[in-house]
Design an enzyme around this catalytic site. Sequence first.
Site, PDB file in Angstrom:
ATOM      1  N   ASP A  84      32.410   4.962  66.952  1.00 38.36           N
ATOM      2  CA  ASP A  84      32.848   6.283  66.580  1.00 38.36           C
ATOM      3  C   ASP A  84      34.211   5.866  65.871  1.00 38.36           C
ATOM      4  O   ASP A  84      35.226   5.953  66.566  1.00 38.36           O
ATOM      5  CB  ASP A  84      32.965   7.336  67.408  1.00 38.36           C
ATOM      6  CG  ASP A  84      33.370   8.791  66.993  1.00 38.36           C
ATOM      7  OD1 ASP A  84      33.367   8.586  65.573  1.00 38.36           O
ATOM      8  OD2 ASP A  84      33.682   9.497  67.782  1.00 38.36           O
ATOM      9  N   CYS A 109      34.015  10.548  60.889  1.00 34.89           N
ATOM     10  CA  CYS A 109      34.288  12.007  60.511  1.00 34.89           C
ATOM     11  C   CYS A 109      34.914  12.271  59.196  1.00 34.89           C
ATOM     12  O   CYS A 109      35.877  13.054  58.953  1.00 34.89           O
ATOM     13  CB  CYS A 109      34.997  12.956  61.626  1.00 34.89           C
ATOM     14  SG  CYS A 109      36.522  12.446  62.260  1.00 34.89           S
TER      15      CYS A 109
END
Length: 401
Positions: free
Chosen positions: A301, A354
């Site tokens: 991530d 993101c």
Amino acid sequence: MELIHRNLAIGIHDALQETFFEKNKYADKVIERLLKANKKWGSQDRAVVSEIFYNIIRWKKRLEYYMGEGVKPNNIYKLIIAYLLWSKTNYKKFEEFDGIKIADILTKLKKNTVPTKAIEYSIPDWLAETLEKELGSRWEKEMLALNEQAPTVLRANSLRTTTKELISDLSDENIVSYPIKNYPDAVQLEEKKNVFLTTAFKEGLFEVQDASSQKIGYFLDVKEGQRVVDACAGAGGKTLHLAALMQNKGQIIALDIFDWKLAELKRRAKRAGAHNIETRLISDNKVIKRLHEKADRLLIDAPCSGLGVLKRNPDSKWKIDQAFIDRIKVEQQQILQDYSKMLKKGGKMVYATCSILPSENNLQVDEFIKNNPNFKMIKDEKVMPSEGYDGFYMALIERVS
């Protein structure tokens, strides 16, 4: 919505000053501290302060245009007035507003037009250019969505409860919520509430986690009994989801470069009843080397621009610049190269961000696959802010040899 108590206006002023002009002060933490320090404010007062504070941060550039000047430490009350007039919020004329000329602001508001797209969507000029270059004509639709307030979404902790039971438990505590179609563990609140005060939270029945972020755990396709490495675990929102998906069976190794984040993860894991997680601090390269070819599944991530989550972190668009994005892209490629070595042959990894920029997402994966023919992409998915939740990207990659 109305601003009729002077101490609320002063609170908003001080919080904005801290967020805009003090180093390393982030809006979510600033507002959290402000609300903690003012325990006498009722829930209505808190809602007013939070909404005005976040909306002013969100619309800063547009409000500066109405003010006719940039925000400075000594003109924040003028910024607040510009917002109150633009949003047609009822307010009292506190002494802090004395001497502010509102006629010029009203003249601009009556025109009902702004000179540039960057002002219209309230983003820095460089960002408007970057978004248009990378997303083409659809950038405006995404920016429109990113300027909305984020909904509050919870992830029911399947180690302790189900979505149905959680909705019922929250209802007992006067919080109305509902399931989200196609998101098995997600529960959305009807309105913003401080869920951290609930018994359900203290008992570890849920975590606050956006619906888009919840997709990543499923995307990694984890199985009970596997060894899974979460390479950039942070405070562990996705780690905890993986533990639940694995039903506490197998091993999750949560890595991060910050000790305090891993300490927070341990606290959260204890509350959630997730006991197959081991945390390791990345203090040097050896930590990664020891795990070479040991992971069945790997989650990267990656650090990113955060442009997909501006709904909840609107201040970040004023804190980053193009040079930051260029630096982070080099870091992403380096992390992919170094961390992918932890994957076993036949293992799968997810690269996720993101961000909504292709240069941080699919183009990074393309570059990695080109340089590493022993990996192949299985599938990827873009989740755009205009779909209702945070903007995310995820790619599932297999190590074939």
